[in-house]
Design a protein around this motif. Sequence first.
Motif, PDB file in Angstrom:
ATOM      1  N   ASP A  16       0.836  -1.206   0.000  1.00  0.00           N
ATOM      2  CA  ASP A  16       0.000   0.000   0.000  1.00  0.00           C
ATOM      3  C   ASP A  16       0.867   1.251   0.000  1.00  0.00           C
ATOM      4  N   LEU A  17       1.874   1.257   0.846  1.00  0.00           N
ATOM      5  CA  LEU A  17       2.760   2.422   0.920  1.00  0.00           C
ATOM      6  C   LEU A  17       3.512   2.640  -0.392  1.00  0.00           C
ATOM      7  N   SER A  18       3.896   1.545  -1.021  1.00  0.00           N
ATOM      8  CA  SER A  18       4.571   1.639  -2.321  1.00  0.00           C
ATOM      9  C   SER A  18       3.638   2.218  -3.385  1.00  0.00           C
ATOM     10  N   MET A  19       2.367   1.770  -3.393  1.00  0.00           N
ATOM     11  CA  MET A  19       1.390   2.310  -4.347  1.00  0.00           C
ATOM     12  C   MET A  19       1.184   3.799  -4.118  1.00  0.00           C
ATOM     13  N   PHE A  20       1.016   4.197  -2.857  1.00  0.00           N
ATOM     14  CA  PHE A  20       0.819   5.611  -2.530  1.00  0.00           C
ATOM     15  C   PHE A  20       2.035   6.427  -2.954  1.00  0.00           C
ATOM     16  N   SER A  21       3.213   5.904  -2.690  1.00  0.00           N
ATOM     17  CA  SER A  21       4.451   6.604  -3.038  1.00  0.00           C
ATOM     18  C   SER A  21       4.584   6.795  -4.547  1.00  0.00           C
ATOM     19  N   ASN A  22       4.319   5.742  -5.307  1.00  0.00           N
ATOM     20  CA  ASN A  22       4.388   5.835  -6.769  1.00  0.00           C
ATOM     21  C   ASN A  22       3.344   6.800  -7.305  1.00  0.00           C
ATOM     22  N   PHE A  23       2.145   6.751  -6.754  1.00  0.00           N
ATOM     23  CA  PHE A  23       1.083   7.662  -7.186  1.00  0.00           C
ATOM     24  C   PHE A  23       1.493   9.108  -6.928  1.00  0.00           C
ATOM     25  N   GLU A  24       2.011   9.375  -5.731  1.00  0.00           N
ATOM     26  CA  GLU A  24       2.405  10.748  -5.394  1.00  0.00           C
ATOM     27  C   GLU A  24       3.604  11.216  -6.227  1.00  0.00           C
ATOM     28  N   ARG A  25       4.545  10.316  -6.478  1.00  0.00           N
ATOM     29  CA  ARG A  25       5.730  10.674  -7.268  1.00  0.00           C
ATOM     30  C   ARG A  25       5.341  11.101  -8.681  1.00  0.00           C
ATOM     31  N   ILE A  26       4.382  10.426  -9.264  1.00  0.00           N
ATOM     32  CA  ILE A  26       3.967  10.710 -10.643  1.00  0.00           C
ATOM     33  C   ILE A  26       3.003  11.893 -10.718  1.00  0.00           C
ATOM     34  N   THR A  27       2.031  11.960  -9.801  1.00  0.00           N
ATOM     35  CA  THR A  27       0.969  12.966  -9.898  1.00  0.00           C
ATOM     36  C   THR A  27       1.198  14.206  -9.036  1.00  0.00           C
ATOM     37  N   HIS A  28       2.072  14.099  -8.046  1.00  0.00           N
ATOM     38  CA  HIS A  28       2.297  15.169  -7.058  1.00  0.00           C
ATOM     39  C   HIS A  28       1.042  15.431  -6.227  1.00  0.00           C
ATOM     40  N   VAL A  29       0.215  14.389  -6.068  1.00  0.00           N
ATOM     41  CA  VAL A  29      -0.999  14.443  -5.251  1.00  0.00           C
ATOM     42  C   VAL A  29      -0.982  13.227  -4.325  1.00  0.00           C
ATOM     43  N   MET A  30      -1.260  13.439  -3.032  1.00  0.00           N
ATOM     44  CA  MET A  30      -1.323  12.331  -2.093  1.00  0.00           C
ATOM     45  C   MET A  30      -2.753  11.791  -2.044  1.00  0.00           C
ATOM     46  N   PRO A  31      -2.950  10.521  -2.379  1.00  0.00           N
ATOM     47  CA  PRO A  31      -4.295   9.953  -2.304  1.00  0.00           C
ATOM     48  C   PRO A  31      -4.715   9.763  -0.848  1.00  0.00           C
ATOM     49  N   SER A  32      -6.008   9.865  -0.591  1.00  0.00           N
ATOM     50  CA  SER A  32      -6.487   9.642   0.769  1.00  0.00           C
ATOM     51  C   SER A  32      -6.790   8.172   1.017  1.00  0.00           C
ATOM     52  N   ASN A  33      -6.975   7.397  -0.063  1.00  0.00           N
ATOM     53  CA  ASN A  33      -7.243   5.978   0.082  1.00  0.00           C
ATOM     54  C   ASN A  33      -7.070   5.302  -1.271  1.00  0.00           C
ATOM     55  N   SER A  34      -6.998   3.984  -1.256  1.00  0.00           N
ATOM     56  CA  SER A  34      -6.914   3.236  -2.507  1.00  0.00           C
ATOM     57  C   SER A  34      -7.545   1.862  -2.313  1.00  0.00           C
ATOM     58  N   LEU A  35      -7.907   1.263  -3.422  1.00  0.00           N
ATOM     59  CA  LEU A  35      -8.471  -0.082  -3.433  1.00  0.00           C
ATOM     60  C   LEU A  35      -7.880  -0.795  -4.639  1.00  0.00           C
ATOM     61  N   SER A  36      -7.340  -1.974  -4.411  1.00  0.00           N
ATOM     62  CA  SER A  36      -6.666  -2.693  -5.486  1.00  0.00           C
ATOM     63  C   SER A  36      -7.297  -4.064  -5.699  1.00  0.00           C
ATOM     64  N   SER A  37      -7.408  -4.457  -6.961  1.00  0.00           N
ATOM     65  CA  SER A  37      -7.841  -5.804  -7.318  1.00  0.00           C
ATOM     66  C   SER A  37      -6.810  -6.375  -8.288  1.00  0.00           C
ATOM     67  N   LYS A  38      -7.077  -7.555  -8.811  1.00  0.00           N
ATOM     68  CA  LYS A  38      -6.135  -8.179  -9.746  1.00  0.00           C
ATOM     69  C   LYS A  38      -5.953  -7.364 -11.017  1.00  0.00           C
ATOM     70  N   THR A  39      -7.022  -6.658 -11.439  1.00  0.00           N
ATOM     71  CA  THR A  39      -6.974  -5.985 -12.735  1.00  0.00           C
ATOM     72  C   THR A  39      -6.972  -4.464 -12.668  1.00  0.00           C
ATOM     73  N   SER A  40      -7.262  -3.881 -11.496  1.00  0.00           N
ATOM     74  CA  SER A  40      -7.337  -2.415 -11.430  1.00  0.00           C
ATOM     75  C   SER A  40      -7.009  -1.877 -10.040  1.00  0.00           C
ATOM     76  N   ILE A  41      -6.717  -0.584 -10.009  1.00  0.00           N
ATOM     77  CA  ILE A  41      -6.469   0.141  -8.762  1.00  0.00           C
ATOM     78  C   ILE A  41      -7.302   1.414  -8.804  1.00  0.00           C
ATOM     79  N   VAL A  42      -8.000   1.699  -7.711  1.00  0.00           N
ATOM     80  CA  VAL A  42      -8.784   2.919  -7.579  1.00  0.00           C
ATOM     81  C   VAL A  42      -8.115   3.779  -6.519  1.00  0.00           C
ATOM     82  N   PHE A  43      -7.835   5.033  -6.864  1.00  0.00           N
ATOM     83  CA  PHE A  43      -7.262   5.986  -5.916  1.00  0.00           C
ATOM     84  C   PHE A  43      -8.293   7.055  -5.614  1.00  0.00           C
TER      85      PHE A  43
END
Length: 71
Positions: free
Chosen positions: A8-35
């Motif tokens: 989870d922390l890795s996903m948040f870190s990658n999301f923030e590194r690319i978008t410069h926005v910190m997500p408040s939550n995320s949900l992951s499945s085999k085929t998709s991720i929702v931020f």
Amino acid sequence: MVELTGDDLSMFSNFERITHVMPSNSLSSKTSIVFLVSQESLGKAIGKHAVNIEKLKQVFRKRVIVVADSK
């Protein structure tokens, strides 16, 4: 209280590194991720011409969905 795993922390870190926005939550499945991001940050997270979404798809190798928080 929700506990975050290393993945989870890795996903948040990658999301923030690319978008410069910190997500408040995320949900992951085999085929998709929702931020979940703030309403004000939605456009910045998606990026011009959805460039950030495309970069995130390449990093995660999954479908990426960004949703605005209704708070």
